[in-house]
Design an enzyme around this catalytic site. Structure first.
Site, short mmCIF file in Angstrom:
data_model
loop_
_atom_site.label_atom_id
_atom_site.label_comp_id
_atom_site.label_asym_id
_atom_site.label_seq_id
_atom_site.Cartn_x
_atom_site.Cartn_y
_atom_site.Cartn_z
N LYS A 121 34.39 44.37 30.32
CA LYS A 121 34.34 43.72 31.63
C LYS A 121 32.91 43.26 31.84
O LYS A 121 31.97 44.00 31.53
CB LYS A 121 34.74 44.71 32.71
N TRP A 131 41.05 44.40 38.64
CA TRP A 131 41.25 44.70 40.07
C TRP A 131 39.94 44.97 40.80
O TRP A 131 39.91 45.72 41.78
CB TRP A 131 42.21 45.88 40.23
N HIS A 132 38.87 44.33 40.38
CA HIS A 132 37.56 44.54 41.02
C HIS A 132 37.11 43.30 41.78
O HIS A 132 35.93 42.99 41.84
CB HIS A 132 36.51 44.94 39.98
N TYR A 133 38.05 42.58 42.37
CA TYR A 133 37.69 41.35 43.09
C TYR A 133 36.94 41.69 44.38
O TYR A 133 37.10 42.77 44.96
CB TYR A 133 38.93 40.50 43.37
N HIS A 134 36.10 40.77 44.80
CA HIS A 134 35.22 41.00 45.95
C HIS A 134 34.78 39.66 46.51
O HIS A 134 35.05 38.61 45.95
CB HIS A 134 34.01 41.84 45.53
#
Length: 576
Positions: A410, A510-513
């Site tokens: 990632k 799933w680390h959207y910001h």
């Protein structure tokens, strides 16, 4: 008011709360202050209204309730009693549930990558792979946070939800492979973000039981907090007097039967509404409440409160790419436990084992098409038909095909950003979000460097017990890119470049910001610019994803800002 008052209050609150701390290995019972929104009064009044009982909202509400009345509104249900949430071996089951009552609401970005957003008390901490790691000191400095208070906030969280993972053979081999290829130093077990190789924390205890942000409500003052489940907020209410800035003073929400309720702030100039609805939910709710790009809001016939063109901008999702490695021997079931923090901005992690998701290897946890993690066709081709075909193909495979694990990379940041728009005025509809994966060249370069590092780990001596000797890297890449799930192959035929592999096999981690970023939509105290009595406190305020995995920092931020709000308020009026 100086920092000393904040720290004094912090120490006092920590002492009070820690003294009554429950055993972390025990299952948290249903809270007596938690109820379904159907039981709520038509009109109610509180000092603070927190919208979103997720990873930030739970610790924030728990902290504020020590001194003031708090209403916490969560659009989903309770995580307690749901084995698909609580059990490590069932990872993926909740994410694969696409029913209207699922704790995970699936969405597809405009890029074509399938994703999920939480719809449950505890938020993403109820659905994720459990890795717990802090942000770097540099991240803390750049955010303008007080370092000592940050550490105390992390410790407050960790006393209830963080553990040292068991580190069995597969994860140990990945760790030793990282060290062998030079991702140094060996930092051992630590929550800290340090360049090199480390074993991080996990929110799964030694019995494989998940602990979540909802557990942090154990710290709440039960006489001052109300938690309403299945409460979907439709709009924040504002009032304007004598040409002054709009002031938030209430919310409209609906229960699961569609009945309308209103909650208002008690009359005090320091009472506030705080939005903690996540990187999709927070900018969406601001727009539904009239704060956003005026032309976009007018197109949806939304009454304008404040023309704020930066709401919904700066959306990012850290791209993940993975290589499956079939193993000649059995491996343990594991989620993320080890991370290699490289010098070039790529993070290396791994997951392994059969029997994910309730005992069926064909569900295959983090990398199953059942949860939308389909990387065998490019993003724009990941249609419902493609998902169904991949799932059906998986079901025909021998169980030996699932023995092994994935090593993933990632990228840090990322640099590439996109935007979010409303599809309608219905808060239950997913917003339209574009992340623009690999739009910036540096992101693509980091992906290639990360995959090259993964290749070296696979070829390392330390990892050799879990690798078939007759499978070159080119074959593994071909398998990952062109099979429903990686089946033991009969031939090799791969000419994929790593650049194309990055683009074609990109998935979410799933680390959207982004969407409500600091100094663009909110100030350094997370107050929404241009209005009064309204803050946003969650991952939508981040410019970059903190650490290697953000959940620890999101929980920390809820606690940190709760204490800061109390210190500012009580410091201004010590008699309170």
């Amino acid at each position: 008011m100086g920092v000393w008052w904040w720290r004094l209050l912090f120490a006092a609150l920590s002492g009070i709360l820690f003294s009554a701390q429950p055993c972390a290995s025990q299952k948290v019972p249903k809270y007596r202050f938690m109820q379904n929104a159907r039981t709520a009064a038509n009109i109610s009044y509180y000092d603070y209204i927190v919208i979103g009982g997720g990873t930030a909202g739970c610790p924030l509400a728990a902290t504020l309730s020590q001194n003031y009345s708090v209403l916490l509104l969560e659009r989903g249900g309770s995580p307690y009693g749901n084995p698909n949430i609580s059990n490590l071996a069932a990872f993926g089951a909740a994410l694969s549930d696409t029913s209207p009552s699922s704790p995970a609401q699936r969405f597809i970005s405009q890029d074509g990558v399938i994703n999920s957003r939480a719809r449950v008390l505890g938020g993403g901490s109820c659905l994720n792979a459990g890795f717990y790691t802090r942000a770097s000191p540099q991240y803390v400095r750049e955010a303008g946070w007080d370092g000592r208070a940050v550490n105390e906030s992390y410790e407050w969280v960790e006393k209830l939800v963080a553990f040292e993972p068991p580190m069995k053979q597969w994860q140990s081999a990945v760790r030793d492979g990282l060290l062998e290829i030079g991702v140094l130093p060996n930092n051992g077990f630590t929550y800290d973000h340090i360049e090199g190789t480390k074993v991080g924390g996990t929110i799964f205890d030694h019995n494989g039981f998940r602990h979540t942000a909802a557990d942090l409500l154990e710290y709440a003052n039960p006489t001052r907090i109300t938690v309403l489940l299945d409460a979907t907020v439709h709009r924040i209410l504002f009032r304007v007097k004598d040409g002054s800035k709009p002031m938030a003073h209430g919310v409209v929400f609906r229960d699961s039967l569609g009945r309308r309720h209103k909650a208002y702030l008690n009359h005090h100039p320091r009472n506030e509404i705080i939005v903690s609805a996540g990187a999709l939910g927070s900018p969406q709710l601001l727009m539904l409440s009239g704060i956003g790009p005026s032309n976009h809001l007018k197109a949806h016939n939304i009454r304008l409160t404040l023309d704020q063109p930066l709401v919904g901008q700066g959306m990012s999702d850290n791209p993940m790419n993975a290589i499956f490695v079939p193993s000649p021997r059995d491996v343990e079931v594991s989620l993320i436990e080890v991370v290699g923090i490289t010098s070039f901005g790529s993070y290396i992690e791994a997951a392994s084992g059969e029997n994910f998701a309730g005992g069926s290897p064909r569900d295959y946890g983090m990398f199953s098409p059942k949860i939308g993690q389909l990387s065998t066709v490019p993003p724009k081709q990941r249609s419902p038909e493609a998902l169904a075909k991949a799932t059906k193909d998986m079901e025909s495979l021998d169980e030996a095909a699932f023995r092994g694990g994935f090593i993933l990379e990632k990228i840090m940041g990322p640099i590439s950003t996109g935007h979010l728009e409303l599809p309608s005025r219905d808060p239950n509809h997913n917003p339209l979000v574009t992340f623009n994966y690999f739009k910036e060249t540096r992101d693509l370069e980091r992906c290639v460097q990360g995959l090259t590092t993964v290749e070296k780990i696979i070829e390392s001596k330390a990892f050799s017990p879990f690798r078939y000797p007759n499978m070159p890297i080119s074959l593994l890449l071909n398998m990952t890119a062109s099979a429903p799930v990686n089946l033991l192959p009969k031939h090799t035929n791969s000419s994929l470049s790593l650049q194309q592999f990055c683009r074609d096999t990109v998935m979410t981690i799933w680390h959207y910001h982004g969407g409500c970023q600091v100094r663009k939509v909110v100030d350094n105290d997370y107050k929404v610019l241009g209005v009064d009595a309204l803050r946003v406190i969650d991952g939508s305020t981040f410019n970059d994803s903190p650490g290697t995995n953000p959940q620890a920092t999101v929980m920390m931020l809820g606690r940190y800002m709760g204490v800061k709000i109390l210190s500012q308020r009580l410091g201004a009026a010590p008699s309170a």
